[in-house]
Design a protein around this motif. Structure first.
Motif, PDB file in Angstrom:
ATOM      1  N   TRP A  17     -17.239  50.121 -14.235  1.00 46.38           N
ATOM      2  CA  TRP A  17     -16.388  50.804 -15.207  1.00 46.38           C
ATOM      3  C   TRP A  17     -16.595  50.253 -16.621  1.00 46.38           C
ATOM      4  O   TRP A  17     -16.385  50.980 -17.611  1.00 46.38           O
ATOM      5  N   ILE A  18     -17.000  48.979 -16.719  1.00 47.35           N
ATOM      6  CA  ILE A  18     -17.251  48.413 -18.056  1.00 47.35           C
ATOM      7  C   ILE A  18     -18.423  49.153 -18.714  1.00 47.35           C
ATOM      8  O   ILE A  18     -18.375  49.487 -19.904  1.00 47.35           O
ATOM      9  N   LEU A  19     -19.467  49.435 -17.935  1.00 54.41           N
ATOM     10  CA  LEU A  19     -20.609  50.175 -18.471  1.00 54.41           C
ATOM     11  C   LEU A  19     -20.187  51.585 -18.890  1.00 54.41           C
ATOM     12  O   LEU A  19     -20.629  52.101 -19.915  1.00 54.41           O
ATOM     13  N   ALA A  20     -19.336  52.212 -18.074  1.00 58.30           N
ATOM     14  CA  ALA A  20     -18.896  53.577 -18.358  1.00 58.30           C
ATOM     15  C   ALA A  20     -18.098  53.660 -19.649  1.00 58.30           C
ATOM     16  O   ALA A  20     -18.037  54.722 -20.282  1.00 58.30           O
ATOM     17  N   VAL A  54     -21.238  44.464 -28.219  1.00 60.69           N
ATOM     18  CA  VAL A  54     -21.952  43.549 -27.320  1.00 60.69           C
ATOM     19  C   VAL A  54     -21.074  42.352 -26.965  1.00 60.69           C
ATOM     20  O   VAL A  54     -20.941  41.980 -25.778  1.00 60.69           O
ATOM     21  N   ASN A  55     -20.473  41.749 -27.955  1.00 62.59           N
ATOM     22  CA  ASN A  55     -19.670  40.544 -27.709  1.00 62.59           C
ATOM     23  C   ASN A  55     -18.406  40.857 -26.905  1.00 62.59           C
ATOM     24  O   ASN A  55     -18.032  40.105 -25.982  1.00 62.59           O
ATOM     25  N   VAL A  56     -17.736  41.954 -27.246  1.00 62.64           N
ATOM     26  CA  VAL A  56     -16.519  42.316 -26.506  1.00 62.64           C
ATOM     27  C   VAL A  56     -16.854  42.627 -25.053  1.00 62.64           C
ATOM     28  O   VAL A  56     -16.141  42.202 -24.131  1.00 62.64           O
ATOM     29  N   SER A  57     -17.959  43.363 -24.830  1.00 58.65           N
ATOM     30  CA  SER A  57     -18.333  43.702 -23.460  1.00 58.65           C
ATOM     31  C   SER A  57     -18.744  42.453 -22.676  1.00 58.65           C
ATOM     32  O   SER A  57     -18.464  42.338 -21.476  1.00 58.65           O
ATOM     33  N   SER A  58     -19.394  41.494 -23.351  1.00 55.36           N
ATOM     34  CA  SER A  58     -19.774  40.240 -22.671  1.00 55.36           C
ATOM     35  C   SER A  58     -18.533  39.478 -22.229  1.00 55.36           C
ATOM     36  O   SER A  58     -18.462  38.958 -21.092  1.00 55.36           O
ATOM     37  N   VAL A  59     -17.556  39.409 -23.103  1.00 51.78           N
ATOM     38  CA  VAL A  59     -16.307  38.733 -22.747  1.00 51.78           C
ATOM     39  C   VAL A  59     -15.639  39.438 -21.570  1.00 51.78           C
ATOM     40  O   VAL A  59     -15.118  38.804 -20.634  1.00 51.78           O
ATOM     41  N   GLY A  60     -15.677  40.792 -21.612  1.00 48.92           N
ATOM     42  CA  GLY A  60     -15.063  41.550 -20.515  1.00 48.92           C
ATOM     43  C   GLY A  60     -15.744  41.286 -19.187  1.00 48.92           C
ATOM     44  O   GLY A  60     -15.075  41.137 -18.148  1.00 48.92           O
ATOM     45  N   LEU A 116     -26.310  43.810 -18.465  1.00 51.30           N
ATOM     46  CA  LEU A 116     -25.484  44.369 -19.534  1.00 51.30           C
ATOM     47  C   LEU A 116     -26.109  44.081 -20.894  1.00 51.30           C
ATOM     48  O   LEU A 116     -26.156  44.954 -21.767  1.00 51.30           O
ATOM     49  N   MET A 117     -26.608  42.846 -21.072  1.00 48.28           N
ATOM     50  CA  MET A 117     -27.261  42.504 -22.331  1.00 48.28           C
ATOM     51  C   MET A 117     -28.505  43.366 -22.556  1.00 48.28           C
ATOM     52  O   MET A 117     -28.787  43.808 -23.671  1.00 48.28           O
ATOM     53  N   GLN A 118     -29.259  43.607 -21.470  1.00 52.22           N
ATOM     54  CA  GLN A 118     -30.444  44.460 -21.595  1.00 52.22           C
ATOM     55  C   GLN A 118     -30.057  45.892 -21.962  1.00 52.22           C
ATOM     56  O   GLN A 118     -30.709  46.535 -22.793  1.00 52.22           O
ATOM     57  N   ILE A 119     -28.982  46.388 -21.332  1.00 54.01           N
ATOM     58  CA  ILE A 119     -28.526  47.746 -21.644  1.00 54.01           C
ATOM     59  C   ILE A 119     -28.121  47.843 -23.110  1.00 54.01           C
ATOM     60  O   ILE A 119     -28.548  48.743 -23.834  1.00 54.01           O
TER      61      ILE A 119
END
Length: 579
Positions: free
Chosen positions: A159-162, A249-255, A281-284
């Motif tokens: 769901w994070i990717l979505a 990027v940073n917010v998603s990494s924390v998530g 996720l970083m690659q995406i």
């Protein structure tokens, strides 16, 4: 327009583009495999303490990394070759298209704009091709592959990717939509800066003579400030792009770390899978960020592509004949203008009205009239710098619109009103008239044009350097060199468009006397302002407001043409006029 330009112009480079696609695809697949290997090292080797597994998987990671680097280098090589060849061919095609333009199309675009389109605009599109070759192929594969591999590691965090990926696309798309109008205006402002700069450099002597440096500095300052303002606006939007991507990027990494940590703690996920998911996720997001860099270039390249296509799709108003003909060799030098009319597009009235002019080998036909009477326009119709909108211009008994362009120009020796010399040497400028001319031919032409003395006085002689436009020679010297360039050609028709205006009367008389035997077998058309230059012509055509108001010899026109008499009276004393 951008897509069509790329599709048409990149077609010859399909093989190289296929190599880029294959190498980029292989490199991305290798990159996607690395986080999975890393996760296995952690879960199968580090956690269990199996050193053999660590060494074995580590060696595989090293080999995959080397393969990925090799594929990236190969893709960069073929991508760069494709982009550079694309830019080379596009500049070549623009140059040839501009070379086919008539004076009308050149005036329509303007020289500064054509230069900008051939250099700066092509460079912008070429840069997009480079970025597309390196990014456009790898980014989609990396993003889609990253999503698939991340979901293989753990569906629960999907769901994070979505949420993250669409949010990133929406925010980037919004910024790009704001940048496009600014880039369009920016290219127009670059044209304006080039135009002002070109005028000031070309007219530097006039500027200094009238002490207008402060005014010209202000004029350039206005154009420069306008360009700076629009560039600043575009730059501000561009500057928000990278921080915006990094924020996501940073917010998603924390998530991922927060929610993934909870899943690891509950035993729903292994540590290696979490690190792999985070890497994917970083690659995406990295693929989206790389695509963002390319998308930042797209708006400006799209504007440049529109401007390039506008030039490439413009057809010259002087259309080459479908079935080119050759001049009749038995009528070499026969020039006939019958009821010729010419009007500029949108003009209220024609510049020329039903003009008749006929010249035969051995004859000198002069055209005289007040400023704006249409004299230069009349001369420009013969080599088809313009096409007559009415009537017929024939050379060698054939309508010039039906003549093979190369054969037409081979028959004509044109000396324009503004004597222009190309950068190079005296020899190279004379070779423009006839490339196969030998040194004796060149010196003979210089002697006829009364230019031999000052060329011989130069230390290098025929190899003396000529600056762009011939600015290292005086006005009179430039005119004589331009006349020599036409004489060395030995054409069937000479067109002198007020080509003796910078000469003193004595040099003018010597030059005309030397021209007579050299042009005995050619037709000579002379446009002049000075009566002394044309009084000995076989026939003088008097133009007034684009109409022929008199035709005959000097003596005949003195008796029958008030307009010609008025011109004579304004230049010559009564004794000179009767002489």
């Amino acid at each position: 327009m951008l897509l069509r330009l790329l599709r048409e112009r990149l077609a010859p480079f399909r093989t190289w583009l296929l190599a880029v696609l294959l190498l980029q695809g292989a490199g991305v697949v290798a990159m996607l495999y690395l986080p999975n290997l890393n996760a296995r090292i952690i879960d199968e080797g580090v956690v269990t303490g199996d050193t053999g597994t660590i060494w074995r998987l580590g060696a595989i990671m090293l080999a995959v990394s080397v393969a990925q680097i090799a594929c990236s280098l190969g893709a960069a090589y073929f991508g760069s070759r494709t982009a550079m060849a694309f830019g080379r061919d596009l500049r070549r095609d623009l140059f040839h298209r501009v070379g086919s333009f008539s004076t009308r199309e050149v005036q329509q675009f303007g020289a500064p704009s054509l230069i900008t389109r051939t250099t700066n605009d092509v460079q912008q599109v070429q840069m997009l091709v480079v970025m597309a070759a390196l990014i456009a192929v790898s980014s989609p594969i990396m993003m889609v592959g990253g999503v698939v591999m991340a979901l293989r590691e753990d569906v629960g965090l999907g769901w994070i990717l979505a949420v993250v990926v669409p949010a990133l696309f929406v925010s980037v798309g919004f910024v790009i939509s704001r940048m496009v109008p600014s880039f369009r205006v920016m290219q127009t402002r670059i044209d304006e800066v080039n135009r002002v700069l070109r005028e000031q450099i070309s007219g530097i002597r006039v500027v200094r003579a009238f002490v207008r440096e402060p005014h010209e500095a202000r004029r350039f300052g206005v154009a420069n400030d306008e360009l700076t303002d629009v560039a600043t606006t575009a730059g501000r939007w561009m500057a928000t792009m990278f921080p915006l991507v990094m924020l996501v990027v940073n917010v998603s990494s924390v998530g991922v770390i927060w929610f993934g940590g909870h899943r690891v703690d509950s035993g729903q996920m292994q540590v290696g899978a979490l690190t792999a998911f985070l890497a994917y996720l970083m690659q995406i997001l990295m693929s989206v960020m790389m695509a963002t860099f390319m998308l930042m270039q797209v708006p400006r390249s799209a504007v440049c592509a529109d401007r390039i296509s506008e030039v490439l799709e413009t057809r010259s108003s002087v259309v080459p004949p479908a079935s080119p003909q050759a001049p009749d060799p038995t009528r070499r030098g026969h020039l006939d203008l019958d009821a010729v009319t010419f009007a500029y597009p949108g003009a209220e009235a024609p510049v020329l009205h039903a003009v008749d002019l006929h010249g035969r080998p051995g004859e000198t036909v002069a055209v005289i009239g007040s400023t704006g009477a249409g004299k230069s326009t009349l001369v420009n119709l013969v080599p088809r710098l313009f096409d007559a909108t009415g009537g017929t211009v024939r050379l060698g008994g054939v309508d010039v619109r039906d003549l093979d362009p190369d054969l037409l120009w081979a028959e004509i020796g044109l000396v324009p009103q503004k004597a222009y010399l190309f950068s190079g040497t005296v020899r190279s400028n004379l070779a423009h008239g006839r490339p196969d001319a030998n040194e004796a031919d060149m010196w003979a032409a210089l002697e006829i044009a009364q230019a031999r003395d000052f060329v011989e006085a130069l230390p290098e002689g025929l190899d003396a350097p000529v600056a762009q436009g011939g600015t290292n020679f005086s006005g009179g010297q430039r005119q004589r060199l331009a006349i020599a360039r036409a004489v060395v050609r030995r054409p069937a028709v000479y067109l002198f468009d007020d080509s003796f205006s910078a000469l003193d009367l004595a040099t003018d008389a010597r030059l005309r006397a030397a021209l007579r035997p050299a042009t005995r077998e050619a037709t000579v058309v002379v446009v002049a302002q000075r009566v002394s230059t044309i009084r000995d012509a076989d026939r003088i055509v008097v133009l007034d407001d684009g109409r022929v108001v008199g035709s005959g010899t000097h003596d005949d026109l003195l008796d029958t043409c008030p307009t010609y008499r008025e011109i004579v009276d304004s230049q010559l004393s009564a004794e000179e006029a009767a002489a």
